[in-house]
Design an enzyme around this catalytic site. Structure first.
Site, PDB file in Angstrom:
ATOM      1  CG  HIS A  84     -11.434  -7.823   5.789  1.00 26.64           C
ATOM      2  ND1 HIS A  84     -10.673  -8.528   6.671  1.00 26.64           N
ATOM      3  CD2 HIS A  84     -10.825  -7.954   4.586  1.00 26.64           C
ATOM      4  CE1 HIS A  84      -9.658  -9.078   6.033  1.00 26.64           C
ATOM      5  NE2 HIS A  84      -9.720  -8.738   4.768  1.00 26.64           N
ATOM      6  CD  GLU A 131      -1.835  -2.395   1.285  1.00 29.46           C
ATOM      7  OE1 GLU A 131      -0.739  -2.688   1.810  1.00 29.46           O
ATOM      8  OE2 GLU A 131      -2.665  -3.264   0.953  1.00 29.46           O
TER       9      GLU A 131
END
Lengths: 332, 516
Positions: free
Chosen positions: A135, A68
């Site tokens: 998540h 990321e």
């Protein structure tokens, strides 16, 4: 609501609306590129970028390693040469991995050395689908607290499309949160042509006289459901959907409170440091005299997002909790 | 390499380009300018005229100046705190360095940031650093990718210290650069110390360049106190990058001759180490080289030195006379708004190439994308090599890896890394020793050194005694095709509307596919 009750033939989901926004912008402007993990052949974990690789090729649909920091760093570097990358976080939870790039490099460049960073960082966020603690996050407030960023969190497909287009065209770094609970659960017909929705403007979803409920993203729908319940009891709630969290639409908020004199804020983010606190402070500064009762808030608990359905349902706000808080507030 | 004359000959033999006299003198000018500028800032610091920290690149001037001199005007750099010299080479006037440190309104950031933290997107192509180390690597990878996308044929270059090479951003950035074959040069400035921690306590490899093998990129090791060697190594790496051969990592071995910053007396550095490196001062060595090779004489030197003093007098006075920023200026510039910037990419290729229908593409993986099936080593062989697929390091890299077996693989696969080029251009296998015996692959130390240096010259620690090699590329490994995950389309059946019967949203674990 901008939505229609019965989906018309041309109605599309939020996933499709976001894809339309990206494709249209990439067709309009060669400087717009997409970058992220598995966004090419696979079309992204949620299929938002489905078909884009076939259309635009590998130079514009850039599949990266699971990194990321590299995604955001590279996008930032690309923007210095005038590109407008749209970065995908596979889940917005993973933005924690590149927090430094976002908050120290991307957010500060324009202020410190006059270098605009026109990138969009988008990804699926939010709970209610039992995704578990890594998540389901709503990390928007880390970024609302970072000067230099803009933060968008839409609740409808048409807003998602119009706001994403605005975000791509904006000269500032924009975080674009996509509530995954809303991805495929509602359909809406898109307005005609190349339209945008302005960043920084809230939407009044329901006019009311008795109290104001402010919310955003999935909770905007919960607020609407609660308002319908309350209407049966004769409580007429005004519902504001923030759509953009940074910059915040103070005018709409303050004007509504001046009208209804009571304020309830609902968000799916955890309680401490959530945007409810900031809104309450603004209202106290600018409309204290107009308040007829305490500012109430309904939020998630101050815990990580738990996995098991009974735990997560307990953790999240819901219609009943909003109705109960509104009833209490209406009595003042 | 017994005499300076011999080194010159060797150098000329190994060089693709001989420097012109003016280039030699420029290298000297910028190194000396770098040093004198920083020495003046030390005095300003002691007079409390420098607001924040002051970092010194004393002893490392050859790195900043040598690397940046190898770039073209169109190329992009991102400096670290010890790369003032690179900024000067890129055309930044010394007043910008003074005013930045003194937090003046006339500085490039108008007082919003200090040190080398400023950039110039339009003219000089400089990206500002942030203090978090390693972050420039993915950013400059993006610069390199964008330059390639726009057809600009640029190279992006940044520096990282031995300390910063341990960060996650280093790894992520270099991984992406390698995967993208980005035209990106990374200078790993091994100055022996990360604040107070020596390299040996940070990194378990002998050469930081050995890490390049793990990324499948080319690498070079060079003596960082030899400005000509640094220049030539960078020049070559830049040319390879521009030719599309992917990123290049250059480890420059040098020494930080002061503490981490002015407040740090660096008492943790053994005195002998300072003495050893002081004898190898890059400017003194280069002066000697220029004299011995009759590139200049005393008169030329004093002219350059006087010019530097004159220029710095003017620049320093400008900075000292400059105003501080008005307090309310702190409120300005958080956002790019009201047309403060026109953002426009400079296209040097036809946009039609990246637009449909030209950009249309068959997106499936083909077997050739995934490597040759026959090249998968069996599990047994992997186990036999200790699970460590490739041997790295130069001839001095001894230890457990020596016992590598080489099952079913051609012998040249285990030629030590520095002799290996990336896949596409790997040269016929030769042992490092053989290369050394025939002819040095690349220029040696160009300076004649005194007898004091003899031991160093002959020791394996001397970076010049390593073949001027590139990190090997890993063989194309078999990668599994993307798993055929079934994406549960949580059908768009539920409409969003108040008039629908029942709840608007059915809760269910629908949107979870794609989790990782």
């Amino acid at each position: 609501m901008a939505t229609t009750a019965i989906p018309k033939p041309g109605a599309i989901t939020m996933v499709e609306a976001i894809r339309q926004a990206m494709v249209e912008e990439m067709e309009r402007d060669a400087s717009v590129v997409a970058i992220g993990e598995d966004i090419g052949v696979y079309g992204g974990a949620f299929k938002v970028t489905d078909g884009m690789l076939a259309k635009f090729g590998r130079e514009r649909v850039i599949e990266t390693p699971i990194a990321e920091t590299a995604i955001i760093g590279a996008a930032c570097g690309m923007s210095f040469l005038g590109l407008r990358p749209v970065c995908e976080m596979q889940f917005i939870d993973f933005i924690a991995c590149c927090f430094n790039q976002v908050t120290n490099f991307v957010a500060k460049s324009h202020y410190l050395w006059d270098a605009p960073v026109p990138i969009v960082i988008r990804g699926p966020s939010g709970g209610g689908v039992h995704g578990g603690p890594f998540h389901s996050a709503n990390p928007e407030m880390y970024f609302v607290h970072t000067p230099g960023l803009k933060v968008i969190y839409p609740s409808t497909p048409s807003d998602a499309k119009g706001l994403l287009k605005s975000a791509i065209r904006d000269n500032n770094p924009v975080l674009f949160f996509e509530h995954k609970y809303l991805y495929r659960r509602l359909k809406e017909e898109m307005p005609e042509g190349d339209y945008t929705v302005p960043i920084g403007k809230a939407a009044i979803r329901r006019q009311g006289r008795d109290l104001t409920i402010i919310s955003y993203a999935a909770m905007a729908h919960t607020a609407m459901e609660a308002a319908e319940e309350l209407a049966k009891e004769g409580i007429d709630a005004e519902v504001i959907d923030l759509r953009t969290l940074l910059p915040l639409d103070k005018e709409t908020i303050v004007a509504s409170v001046k009208k209804t004199n009571k304020l309830l804020i609902v968000h799916e983010d955890t309680r401490t440091g959530g945007i409810a606190g900031e809104i309450a402070a603004i209202v106290c500064e600018e409309a204290f005299e107009d308040l007829d009762g305490p500012i109430e808030r309904v939020t998630a608990l101050d815990t990580p997002v738990p996995y098991s359905p009974p735990l997560e349902e307990h953790f999240l706000p819901n219609t009943a909790k909003v109705v109960a808080a509104a009833r209490k507030l209406a009595k003042f | 390499m017994a005499t300076s004359a011999a080194t010159t000959t060797e150098r000329e033999r190994g060089m693709s380009e001989t420097l012109k006299r003016e280039q030699y003198l420029d290298l000297y000018y910028f190194m000396q300018l770098n040093r004198q500028l920083e020495e003046r800032m030390v005095r300003l610091f002691r007079q409390n005229k420098i607001v924040g920290g002051l970092y010194s690149s004393l002893g490392q001037e050859a790195v900043s100046v040598g690397t940046c001199s190898a770039l073209e005007k169109r190329d992009w750099i991102a400096p670290m705190i010890r790369n003032i010299g690179a900024l000067l080479v890129k055309g930044v006037p010394p007043r910008d360095i003074f005013t930045q440190h003194m937090a003046k309104f006339t500085s490039p950031t108008k007082g919003k940031d200090g040190t080398s933290h400023f950039g110039d997107l339009k003219v000089r192509h400089i990206v500002s650093p942030i203090s978090m180390l390693g972050d420039l690597i993915p950013v400059m990878t993006g610069v390199a990718m964008a330059g390639r996308y726009l057809g600009q044929n640029i190279v992006a270059l940044t520096w990282i210290g031995d300390g910063g090479s341990s960060t996650g951003a280093f790894h992520e950035g270099l991984g992406l650069a390698a995967a993208q074959k980005a035209p990106f040069v990374l200078i790993v400035e091994n100055n022996q110390w990360a604040y107070s921690t020596p390299v040996s306590r940070q990194v378990p490899v002998k050469n930081l360049a050995d890490r390049a093998v793990g990324y499948g990129i080319a690498s070079t090791i060079v003596d960082g106190n030899d400005v000509v060697a640094v220049y030539q190594a960078t020049k070559k790496a830049v040319a390879e990058c521009r030719a599309g051969r992917g990123p290049h990592l250059i480890e420059v071995k040098t020494m930080r001759m002061r503490g981490h910053a002015q407040h740090d007396p660096a008492e943790y550095v053994p005195k002998e180490m300072f003495e050893y490196w002081k004898a190898r001062d890059p400017i003194v060595l280069f002066e000697k080289y220029l004299t011995e090779n009759k590139i200049w004489d005393e008169k030329v030197k004093s002219e350059i030195d006087a010019r530097i003093e004159r220029e710095l007098d003017v620049e320093q006075k400008f900075a000292e006379d400059s105003p501080m920023p008005p307090p309310e200026f702190a409120e300005e510039g958080v956002y790019c708004e009201n047309g403060c910037h026109q953002i426009e990419a400079q296209w040097q290729r036809s946009k039609a190439e990246v637009m449909p229908p030209k950009s249309s593409f068959d997106p499936g993986w083909k077997l050739e994308d995934l490597g040759k099936l026959g090249e998968i080593p069996g599990a047994k062989e992997v186990a036999a090599s200790g699970g460590n697929g490739a041997k790295t390091g130069g001839p001095e890299f001894n230890g457990p890896q020596k016992q590598h077996s080489t099952p079913n693989l051609p012998a040249q696969s285990f030629v030590p890394a520095p002799a290996r080029a990336p896949e596409a251009e790997r040269e016929p296998a030769q042992s490092v020793a053989a290369v050394e015996a025939v002819e040095p692959a690349e220029p040696r130390i160009p300076f004649g050194r005194g007898p004091k240096d003899k031991a160093f010259r002959e020791s394996p620690d001397n970076p010049q005694n390593k073949t001027y090699g590139r990190g090997g590329a890993p063989g194309k490994s078999f990668q599994k095709a993307p798993p055929e995950k079934v994406f549960h389309k949580s059908g768009p059946n539920k409409s969003f509307g108040k008039n629908q019967p029942g709840k608007n949203f059915s809760k269910g674990p629908q949107d979870k596919s794609g989790r990782r």
